[in-house]
Motif scaffolding. Structure first.
Motif, mmCIF file in Angstrom:
data_model
loop_
_atom_site.group_PDB
_atom_site.id
_atom_site.type_symbol
_atom_site.label_atom_id
_atom_site.label_comp_id
_atom_site.label_asym_id
_atom_site.label_seq_id
_atom_site.Cartn_x
_atom_site.Cartn_y
_atom_site.Cartn_z
ATOM 1 N N GLU A 149 73.304 58.455 71.212
ATOM 2 C CA GLU A 149 74.098 58.394 72.439
ATOM 3 C C GLU A 149 74.343 56.934 72.819
ATOM 4 O O GLU A 149 73.446 56.093 72.768
ATOM 5 C CB GLU A 149 73.380 59.121 73.564
ATOM 6 C CG GLU A 149 74.223 59.314 74.813
ATOM 7 C CD GLU A 149 73.563 60.224 75.821
ATOM 8 O OE1 GLU A 149 74.271 60.975 76.509
ATOM 9 O OE2 GLU A 149 72.311 60.200 75.897
ATOM 10 N N GLY A 150 75.610 56.639 73.187
ATOM 11 C CA GLY A 150 75.989 55.279 73.535
ATOM 12 C C GLY A 150 76.637 54.512 72.407
ATOM 13 O O GLY A 150 77.196 53.430 72.620
ATOM 14 N N SER A 173 84.128 71.669 72.048
ATOM 15 C CA SER A 173 82.777 71.483 72.569
ATOM 16 C C SER A 173 82.053 72.814 72.667
ATOM 17 O O SER A 173 82.651 73.821 73.030
ATOM 18 C CB SER A 173 82.843 70.828 73.952
ATOM 19 O OG SER A 173 81.574 70.850 74.571
ATOM 20 N N GLY A 191 81.001 54.312 73.262
ATOM 21 C CA GLY A 191 79.994 54.752 74.224
ATOM 22 C C GLY A 191 79.894 56.266 74.311
ATOM 23 O O GLY A 191 79.923 56.842 75.393
ATOM 24 N N ILE A 192 79.735 56.909 73.163
ATOM 25 C CA ILE A 192 79.747 58.371 73.120
ATOM 26 C C ILE A 192 78.592 58.953 73.921
ATOM 27 O O ILE A 192 77.497 58.383 73.981
ATOM 28 C CB ILE A 192 79.711 58.856 71.649
ATOM 29 C CG1 ILE A 192 80.077 60.337 71.561
ATOM 30 C CG2 ILE A 192 78.349 58.583 71.016
ATOM 31 C CD1 ILE A 192 80.351 60.796 70.147
ATOM 32 N N THR A 193 78.857 60.102 74.561
ATOM 33 C CA THR A 193 77.842 60.789 75.361
ATOM 34 C C THR A 193 77.481 62.112 74.699
ATOM 35 O O THR A 193 78.192 62.594 73.805
ATOM 36 C CB THR A 193 78.353 61.061 76.779
ATOM 37 O OG1 THR A 193 79.463 61.975 76.713
ATOM 38 C CG2 THR A 193 78.795 59.764 77.454
ATOM 39 N N ARG A 194 76.404 62.710 75.195
ATOM 40 C CA ARG A 194 75.962 63.990 74.621
ATOM 41 C C ARG A 194 76.982 65.100 74.853
ATOM 42 O O ARG A 194 77.077 66.032 74.063
ATOM 43 C CB ARG A 194 74.592 64.373 75.199
ATOM 44 C CG ARG A 194 74.579 64.636 76.701
ATOM 45 C CD ARG A 194 73.178 64.740 77.255
ATOM 46 N NE ARG A 194 72.503 63.447 77.231
ATOM 47 C CZ ARG A 194 71.268 63.248 77.676
ATOM 48 N NH1 ARG A 194 70.578 64.273 78.193
ATOM 49 N NH2 ARG A 194 70.710 62.056 77.605
ATOM 50 N N GLU A 195 77.756 64.982 75.946
ATOM 51 C CA GLU A 195 78.797 65.980 76.210
ATOM 52 C C GLU A 195 79.932 65.912 75.198
ATOM 53 O O GLU A 195 80.718 66.857 75.078
ATOM 54 C CB GLU A 195 79.357 65.803 77.625
ATOM 55 C CG GLU A 195 78.409 66.176 78.745
ATOM 56 C CD GLU A 195 77.338 65.119 78.990
ATOM 57 O OE1 GLU A 195 77.536 63.968 78.534
ATOM 58 O OE2 GLU A 195 76.321 65.435 79.639
ATOM 59 N N GLN A 196 80.041 64.805 74.475
ATOM 60 C CA GLN A 196 81.102 64.650 73.484
ATOM 61 C C GLN A 196 80.669 65.083 72.087
ATOM 62 O O GLN A 196 81.399 64.872 71.116
ATOM 63 C CB GLN A 196 81.580 63.190 73.455
ATOM 64 C CG GLN A 196 82.306 62.774 74.720
ATOM 65 C CD GLN A 196 82.645 61.292 74.742
ATOM 66 O OE1 GLN A 196 81.768 60.441 74.630
ATOM 67 N NE2 GLN A 196 83.913 60.990 74.887
ATOM 68 N N SER A 197 79.510 65.690 71.987
ATOM 69 C CA SER A 197 79.088 66.230 70.693
ATOM 70 C C SER A 197 79.854 67.514 70.415
ATOM 71 O O SER A 197 80.512 68.069 71.283
ATOM 72 C CB SER A 197 77.579 66.496 70.703
ATOM 73 O OG SER A 197 77.284 67.522 71.642
ATOM 74 N N VAL A 220 75.364 64.137 68.504
ATOM 75 C CA VAL A 220 74.950 63.022 69.352
ATOM 76 C C VAL A 220 73.460 63.173 69.654
ATOM 77 O O VAL A 220 73.033 64.160 70.266
ATOM 78 C CB VAL A 220 75.764 62.976 70.662
ATOM 79 C CG1 VAL A 220 75.286 61.818 71.532
ATOM 80 C CG2 VAL A 220 77.251 62.840 70.356
ATOM 81 N N TYR A 222 69.900 62.186 71.460
ATOM 82 C CA TYR A 222 69.445 61.611 72.724
ATOM 83 C C TYR A 222 67.988 62.012 72.961
ATOM 84 O O TYR A 222 67.511 63.024 72.433
ATOM 85 C CB TYR A 222 70.322 62.067 73.894
ATOM 86 C CG TYR A 222 70.438 63.553 74.075
ATOM 87 C CD1 TYR A 222 69.573 64.246 74.919
ATOM 88 C CD2 TYR A 222 71.420 64.286 73.400
ATOM 89 C CE1 TYR A 222 69.680 65.619 75.099
ATOM 90 C CE2 TYR A 222 71.537 65.655 73.563
ATOM 91 C CZ TYR A 222 70.667 66.308 74.418
ATOM 92 O OH TYR A 222 70.771 67.661 74.581
#
Length: 356
Positions: A149-150, A173, A191-197, A220, A222
């Motif tokens: 993540e990030g 998603s 800056g990818i987030t866990r919601e973008q997995s 992603v 985390y």
């Protein structure tokens, strides 16, 4: 090589040269299309790769010689075939139409084709352009990727086709509906987030055939996050359960502690059960020694977190249940009540006799 290909024999090439001098357009001379006078060829012909293309030329009784050419190569002159390509066949040679067919068309067949006729006066020509369409095909796409993540990722989707296909990226998603992302061969996420997995779908389309779709899975990673853990009260001698839930990628590993002492599976009266996203500590017969503060620790390669959960004693007050009409009574109470009723019966009879 296209549908042309003159036979590489000296005398044939000499004949070709003679034909050009007699009634074909000299090499390098531009040919006009759409003249009012015959011959009149078709407008541009568009076919899909693998189909057959038919080239037609309208003529009349003034024509003495006729031929179809591909660029500078003669395909057919009258009924005689001049090319080696077996896919090119003569369809019609009548007083009104001169037509050929190119079977199993490929992209190298695309280009100008010329219908040339000779009359008593002078040669005339008409040109048609063959356009070959090709279904989209994805020739290169990124592999599945795992990133913390990030971080930043770049996804690639390269496709071919005629006309050039349009590339569309969409995010599929697991927690939300399909979302539009972009129209480009390259998809950049910073800056990818866990919601973008989840899965990212690449679609290539050009209206020649159904869109071609390929997917890339983005994982992603985390550190653990404990989402649910509650203290509970349990009476002595009853069954008690402490549960700890955590979200993490990769999945978290759980450990339980009481007063800095780790609890492990197999201890007497205690069961430790851990799954992908939760861990459960079960006491089958709670004793006074079991009460206290417990710590659940969730960890993976990116970090760890913990939470304190209290198992405390819950006292219960014994209440005598009310026995209403129709209630079931135990045998001893029923016997004493029947005995009481029998003892009152003589007194009731004596009271009635004195009254009369």
């Amino acid at each position: 090589m296209g549908a042309g290909g003159c036979l590489a024999v000296p005398w044939r090439c000499l004949v070709v040269l003679c034909l050009r001098l007699l009634f074909l357009v000299p090499a390098g001379v531009p040919v006009r299309s759409g003249d009012a006078a015959f011959p009149k060829a078709m407008d541009n012909v568009t076919v899909r790769q693998g189909e057959s293309a038919t080239l037609r030329c309208s003529v009349d009784n003034r024509v003495t010689r006729v031929a179809w050419l591909n660029r500078s190569s003669i395909l057919y002159a009258g009924n005689d075939k001049w090319c080696l390509d077996p896919r090119v066949v003569l369809l019609s040679n009548t007083k009104t139409e001169y037509s050929i067919q190119i079977q199993d068309v490929d992209v190298y067949d695309e280009g100008p084709y010329t219908c040339s006729v000779q009359t008593d006066n002078h040669p005339k020509t008409s040109r048609v352009h063959l356009i070959v369409q090709v279904s989209p095909k994805i020739v290169e796409i990124s592999s599945d990727i795992s990133i913390n993540e990030g971080g930043n990722i770049s996804l690639t989707c390269i496709a071919t086709g005629r006309p050039d296909p349009t590339i569309t990226w969409r995010h599929i998603s697991p927690k939300a509906a399909v979302g539009f992302v972009s129209e480009d061969e390259y998809l950049e996420i910073t800056g990818i987030t866990r919601e973008q997995s989840g899965e990212y779908e690449c679609s290539a389309s050009n209206d020649v055939a159904a869109p071609v779709i390929r997917r890339v899975k983005v994982t992603v990673n985390y550190p653990p996050y404990i989402s649910d853990a509650k203290s509970i009260g349990v009476p002595v001698g009853q069954k008690g359960i402490l549960q700890c839930e955590a979200s993490a990628v990769p999945a978290a590993e759980f450990q339980w502690y009481k007063d800095d002492k780790r609890l492990v599976e197999g201890q007497k009266g205690v069961k430790v059960e851990s799954k992908a996203f939760f861990s459960r500590l079960t006491f089958f017969n709670v004793s006074e020694q079991d009460y206290g503060n417990y710590t659940c620790v969730a960890s993976n390669k990116l970090g760890n977190t913990n939470v304190s959960i209290i198992l405390y004693e819950e006292t219960t007050t014994a209440l005598t249940p009310w026995k209403g009409p129709g209630a079931v009574h135990d045998g001893n109470n029923g016997t004493s009540r029947r005995a009481g009723c029998i003892g009152l019966l003589p007194l009731l009879l004596l009271h009635l006799l004195l009254k009369f």
